[in-house]
Design an enzyme around this catalytic site. Structure first.
Site, PDB file in Angstrom:
ATOM      1  N   HIS A 190     -11.039   2.463  -0.122  1.00 25.45           N
ATOM      2  CA  HIS A 190     -11.696   1.526   0.790  1.00 25.45           C
ATOM      3  C   HIS A 190     -13.211   1.588   0.674  1.00 25.45           C
ATOM      4  O   HIS A 190     -13.895   0.578   0.887  1.00 25.45           O
ATOM      5  CB  HIS A 190     -11.274   1.823   2.234  1.00 25.45           C
ATOM      6  CG  HIS A 190     -10.017   1.124   2.634  1.00 25.45           C
ATOM      7  ND1 HIS A 190      -9.204   1.568   3.626  1.00 25.45           N
ATOM      8  CD2 HIS A 190      -9.435  -0.005   2.159  1.00 25.45           C
ATOM      9  CE1 HIS A 190      -8.177   0.750   3.761  1.00 25.45           C
ATOM     10  NE2 HIS A 190      -8.293  -0.205   2.879  1.00 25.45           N
ATOM     11  N   CYS A 488      -7.990 -11.415 -10.266  1.00 26.89           N
ATOM     12  CA  CYS A 488      -8.412 -11.199  -8.880  1.00 26.89           C
ATOM     13  C   CYS A 488      -8.485  -9.717  -8.532  1.00 26.89           C
ATOM     14  O   CYS A 488      -8.551  -9.352  -7.360  1.00 26.89           O
ATOM     15  CB  CYS A 488      -7.477 -11.916  -7.910  1.00 26.89           C
ATOM     16  SG  CYS A 488      -5.745 -11.443  -8.035  1.00 26.89           S
TER      17      CYS A 488
END
Length: 562
Positions: A190, A488
């Site tokens: 993250h 992506c």
């Protein structure tokens, strides 16, 4: 003559492009439990205190998410969901019933839960650091200590930490924090995702970060993954000038993606939960990856068709005149949903996830496709495309395409995230209108390396020639079929690698908003033929480092000097 100490260079994982020079400011250590644990006089009251602390943490995380959009909001809301996890609460309550005080019970339960997440691997292992943050915040509430937070030295600085929790990352003041360096963290953690969403240079998985002290000046290179300690004045000035030049150049980069000879390369956003209008305001040609998990993750029951339709409609309208590519629910054993149990699995990363979830819970997919089709009809000015994740075979491709078209969706695609899909790309593309490559998963399945492991950064490097070879096979299949091929994954955010991807036949790139200007700038200074030549250099390299360096040397100077 007095000799100066040579500059010491620390190595880590390149996590956020750009560079910065500033003194170190370290994150404070997490709260410590007192040496003496108090006796529990009232088990019920102690259990209630523990529950209240976890709920307080969840509420605080949701409050922080309320003013954010995209990746940041999705990450914090997912973390709030973890704080409310019934199994975590049960383990805490059992600890109290066994005689542990609330803060001690929270620490132990979170520790056991972290071990389970790490053992599960995949997406779940990535969440272990998030759980550590929940533990520290809940313990702080129970002991009446200040909430763990960011340092505030009163001047611009490089933030250094063991690891960086999402709740802290999204609160960074980019006027004060010039770069991030962490000892822990992998290439898809993250910290990486959020640092890129903020446009901050970052180096993670850097063992030497443990020895950096407050006030030490460092030069951070987020492109190379290096941290120079006490850089000499010439190095420091070079990094500063490069950062200023990068900001000035990228501020002028706008509009559709094009190569120097006018070949269109769509520049799109990765998006999730957040304000649709704010997402729509970014300079992009639309959305290349709309993660729909945010509609499902914090619920005991699946959202209704009407609820999904309303959410999709609001977002599609914000992108009127542009493209929105929707990924259907990417959930399963490694992203468990309370209402979509798929059973226990020894290796969740290889289990029932993505499109495979429809084998167990077909209504989840059919309801989602119905809602997307209804929202598309209500937003005729928006081009909506829909793709399924974790598709491996032509048969699965055919099955999804039939389901989507039967629901009324006109543009249908699939994700290429496993080698099997890449190897049979021609057959997949004969059944759908486009494909999109998820480089993070494709890398881990190609290299047999858990994407959460910071100890294997070389194997997970998106410049791996084997990974690029698979991408090239998909790109060539797209050219033969005259179909769109997108990327992506995090690879799309690297300007130099974007040139290689276009040379491999990729026609669209989807990344976090701050990454798009640099990618747009790089494309505009290279022809399609030059991109093909750069791709050839990367494919023929022996190692990721060799591939990157070969392309860097051959690319135009105005791009490599950024």
């Amino acid at each position: 003559m007095e000799q100066t100490n040579p500059t010491r260079a620390l190595e880590g994982i390149a996590a956020g492009p750009g560079g910065a020079v500033a003194p170190v400011a370290r994150m404070a250590a997490p709260p410590s439990l007192p040496d003496v644990e108090p006796e529990v006089a009232d088990v019920g009251a102690e259990q209630e205190a523990a529950r209240d602390a976890l709920e307080s943490v969840a509420t605080d995380l949701e409050g922080r998410a309320a003013g954010l959009d995209g990746e940041a909001a999705a990450v914090l809301n997912a973390q709030a969901l973890m704080a409310r996890d019934p199994e975590l609460r049960r383990q805490v309550e059992e600890g109290v019933a066994g005689g542990r005080a609330a803060a001690w019970a929270v620490r132990e339960a979170c520790g056991r839960y972290q071990d389970l997440l790490l053992a599960a691997g995949g997406y779940l292992a990535e969440r272990a650091a998030d759980l550590a943050d929940i533990r520290d915040r809940a313990v702080s509430v129970l002991l009446g200590l200040p909430m763990p937070g960011l340092p505030d030295p009163g001047h611009p600085h490089v933030l250094v930490a063991e690891d960086l929790a999402p709740a802290d990352t999204v609160r960074l003041d980019t006027d004060q924090v010039k770069a991030i360096v962490t000892r822990l963290g992998g290439p898809t953690s993250h910290t990486v995702i959020l640092a890129r969403s903020l446009g901050l240079p970052a180096v993670v998985g850097c063992p030497g970060a443990a020895d950096l002290t407050d006030g030490t000046v460092v030069a951070v290179d987020g492109d190379q993954g290096t941290v120079e300690v006490d850089p000499d004045p010439e190095v420091a000035e070079r990094v500063r000038l490069r950062a200023e030049r990068r900001r000035a150049v990228l501020a002028e980069s706008s509009g559709p993606g094009r190569t120097a000879d006018g070949v269109a390369v769509s520049l799109l956003l990765n998006a999730g939960e957040g304000d649709p209008d704010e997402a729509g305001a970014h300079d992009s040609e639309g959305i290349g990856l709309l993660r729909t998990e945010f509609l499902f993750l914090d619920r005991a029951e699946p959202p209704t068709v009407a609820e999904q339709t309303e959410s999709y409609t609001n977002l599609f309208r914000a992108f009127e005149g542009r493209t929105v590519t929707v990924r259907t629910l990417d959930a399963g054993s490694d992203k468990p949903l309370a209402f979509a149990d798929t059973g226990e699995e020894d290796n969740p990363a290889l289990g029932v996830r993505g499109f495979r979830t429809a084998r167990v819970h077909p209504n989840l997919l059919s309801d989602q496709l119905t809602a997307i089709a209804a929202a598309t009809k209500a937003c005729e000015g928006t081009r909506v495309r829909v793709m399924a994740p974790m598709v491996s075979t032509p048969a699965e491709t055919e099955e999804f395409a039939t389901l989507a078209r039967s629901a009324g969706i006109t543009e249908v695609g699939v994700m290429v995230e496993v080698p099997a899909a890449a190897l049979l790309a021609d057959r997949l593309l004969s059944r759908v209108d486009f494909v999109s490559i998820g480089t993070n998963d494709l890398a881990q399945y190609t290299m047999a390396a858990d994407r959460t492991l910071g100890s294997l950064p070389d194997l997970l490097d998106p410049w791996q020639p084997a990974l690029l070879s698979l991408i090239g096979q998909v790109g060539s299949a797209g050219q033969r079929a005259e179909r769109s091929v997108g990327v992506c994954g995090e690879a799309a955010a690297d300007p130099l690698l974007a040139l290689v991807l276009v040379g491999l036949g990729v026609t669209s790139l989807s990344a976090a908003p701050p990454a798009l200007p640099a990618v747009r700038f790089a494309l505009a200074r290279h022809t399609e033929e030059e991109c093909r030549a750069l791709a050839s250099l990367a494919l023929n390299a022996e190692t990721p480092a060799h591939a990157r360096e070969s392309v860097r040397k051959a690319a135009h100077a105005e791009v490599t000097d950024l």
